[in-house]
Design a protein around this motif. Structure first.
Motif, PDB file in Angstrom:
ATOM      1  N   TRP A 136      -7.423   2.028   5.112  1.00  8.69           N
ATOM      2  CA  TRP A 136      -7.964   0.798   5.681  1.00  8.69           C
ATOM      3  C   TRP A 136      -9.338   0.549   5.059  1.00  8.69           C
TER       4      TRP A 136
ATOM      5  N   GLU B 276      -4.300  -1.193   3.413  1.00 13.21           N
ATOM      6  CA  GLU B 276      -4.510  -1.869   2.146  1.00 13.21           C
ATOM      7  C   GLU B 276      -4.181  -0.952   0.975  1.00 13.21           C
TER       8      GLU B 276
ATOM      9  N   CYS C  72      -5.052   1.217  -2.188  1.00 13.69           N
ATOM     10  CA  CYS C  72      -6.166   2.038  -2.649  1.00 13.69           C
ATOM     11  C   CYS C  72      -5.933   2.317  -4.130  1.00 13.69           C
TER      12      CYS C  72
END
Length: 193
Positions: A103, A168, A170
């Protein structure tokens, strides 16, 4: 997760969808729709039957993978079936469902969602999800000992990038971020490099 019709059209424009893979036990509400609608091969682990359909192809560590060069790693000591998928492209990409999440921010979450995530122990950055660890750990004296071994095996995979069912993307430093998250979740983990 079911796409809106306009997004489904964009997906079709990219090419034919041939496979769908379920990595997490508590996911898959729309898998039957996708299998039937796209006439694809559906992959899941044995016992990952919280939602239909049954597997067209069983996902097994060391077994076949629909992506050339890819491989599955199963959490062999978790209470419910869960796996990650490693792909060899661009320095390696690790795909996860619930076990690991990244996140970068809380964008896209409403106020209530942000509060619930924080209440559940979520933080920004990479993490072994606390609620997942509690739900998946075995019963008994050392509930996370088996999970520790699974994460040791996971850390032997070479990857620079990471994407999960939540959170999300990375990019570029995912292995280091996962290493840090695993050591934070399992402080007594030895040989996790």
């Amino acid at each position: 997760m079911r796409l809106r019709p306009q997004q489904e059209e964009k997906l079709r424009d990219i090419g034919r969808v041939r496979h769908a893979i379920r990595l997490g036990y508590h996911h898959g509400q729309d898998d039957l729709y996708y299998r039937d609608h796209f006439d694809l091969t559906f992959w899941r682990q044995a016992g990952s039957d919280f939602y239909p359909p049954s597997a067209d192809q069983l996902l097994r560590e060391g077994g076949e993978c629909p992506v050339p060069g890819g491989r599955f790693l199963e959490f062999s000591c978790s209470r419910f079936p869960e796996a990650v998928l490693w792909l060899p492209f661009n320095g390696g990409l690790l795909l996860s469902c619930d076990a690991l999440q990244y996140w970068g921010s809380w964008r896209g979450c409403n106020w209530c969602g942000r509060c619930l995530l924080r209440f559940a122990g979520m933080r920004s950055g990479m993490q072994v999800v606390p609620a997942w660890r509690l739900r998946m750990g075995s019963r008994g004296r050392h509930p996370w000992q088996g999970l520790q071994k699974d994460f040791q095996r996971l850390l032997k995979l070479p990857f620079l990038h990471f994407l999960a069912a939540h959170g999300e993307f990375c990019a570029d430093n995912a292995h280091e971020a996962v290493f840090t998250a695993v050591n934070r979740a399992f402080p007594k983990l030895k040989g996790a490099a």
